[in-house]
Design an enzyme around this catalytic site. Structure first.
Site, short mmCIF file in Angstrom:
data_model
loop_
_atom_site.label_atom_id
_atom_site.label_comp_id
_atom_site.label_asym_id
_atom_site.label_seq_id
_atom_site.Cartn_x
_atom_site.Cartn_y
_atom_site.Cartn_z
CB SER A 161 -0.94 0.15 1.19
OG SER A 161 -1.49 1.34 1.40
CE1 TYR B 286 -4.78 -2.65 4.10
CE2 TYR B 286 -3.86 -0.75 3.68
CZ TYR B 286 -4.12 -1.75 2.97
OH TYR B 286 -4.08 -2.10 1.89
#
Length: 305
Positions: free
Chosen positions: A107, A132
């Site tokens: 990410s 995350y």
């Protein structure tokens, strides 16, 4: 090239299955999933932690998409379990099965939430900003250690926000707003952000799987076009064949409203800057995004038919 794929029922995974057989380099795909995947070879598992080397034998490259997406309802331990520990489990089993290469979709959040002028490059220091993105970065670190110890070729891809038909998250919300409303408040917004279409990301992942020079690299994935959120939502409207008027609402007022309702993070994703330098993919792989933003957005109206 024989591919293993996880996350095939997700937004990016579905596009991977749509395009993979268009590439002569891909001779076979096996989907590892907790759900049946019609028309594709698949193995079903109650949990992907049950995957063993025996399930992977005979394949060349593993593309790992599965994981838990960013959500305020997910616990830190779940992120660590499904985004970090699961990734490392699959990589370790891949080594035992003599898989040559492991492509991991991480990410851009590993690099942070905003940028100054010039944008982020793959050599910049990391700044994971939430559970995350930290779980994704922990997976990256673990994969590099496995690569050093075993010779597994690891390729890491950090996408910017991925857009396309039926995309989840903020893009899905923006698409619904543009489809239903003729007005949006971004007339004065001049921020700079990069995005990547799901079509372009899928193409890049196939390139990372097959290109001899991709091993050991981290690629920041984008279309290569820098736009404001005003430009971006105008592109959505054009893709949907909708008329859109951008109201001249001051950015400071929108940020204030976001703080009042507890949506500061969403506001930053819409109004802040997030530029990436994705030229590394072109320099190392010779990769240039096959679709412009306008071409990719055209698929939105096709999906609405």
């Amino acid at each position: 090239m024989k591919l293993l794929l996880t996350g095939s029922t997700g937004f990016i995974g579905k596009e991977m299955l749509n395009i993979s057989y268009n590439y002569s380099a891909v001779s076979e795909i096996l989907v590892l999933s907790r759900k049946t995947v019609p028309t594709h070879n698949h193995k079903i598992f109650a949990s992907l932690f049950d995957v063993t080397a025996e399930d992977l034998t005979g394949f060349d490259v593993f593309i790992h998409l599965a994981g838990i997406a960013h959500s305020p309802l997910t616990s830190d331990s779940d992120y660590e379990l499904y985004n970090t520990q699961l990734t490392l489990h699959l990589a370790q089993e891949a080594v035992k099965a003599n898989i040559k290469r492991f492509v991991f979709v991480s990410s851009i959040g590993v690099n942070g939430t905003c940028t100054q002028a010039g944008g982020i490059s793959e050599d910049d220091s990391v700044n994971p900003h939430n559970s995350y993105s930290r779980s994704k970065y922990d997976a990256e670190v673990g994969l590099k250690k496995i690569a050093e110890e075993t010779g597994l070729e690891v390729v890491i891809v950090r996408p910017t926000l991925v857009y396309g038909p039926n995309a989840p998250g903020n893009f899905g919300l923006l698409t619904k707003l543009v489809y239903k409303l003729p007005l949006l408040p971004f007339g004065l917004v001049k921020n700079k952000r990069n995005f990547i279409s799901v079509q372009n990301l899928a193409d890049l992942l196939i390139t990372c799987a097959k290109h001899p020079n991709s091993a050991g690299h981290t690629f920041l994935a984008s279309d290569g076009e820098t736009v404001s959120i005003k430009d971006f939502t105008n592109a959505i409207a054009k893709g949907l064949n909708k008329k859109l008027i951008q109201l001249p609402v001051p950015v400071s007022l929108m940020r204030l409203a976001a703080r009042v309702v507890g949506k500061q993070e969403m506001a930053e994703q819409l109004l802040g800057n997030l530029q990436v330098d994705s030229t590394n993919a072109q320099e190392v792989l010779g990769w240039v995004s096959p679709y412009t933003m306008e071409q990719a957005m055209a698929s939105l109206s096709e999906n609405k038919k």
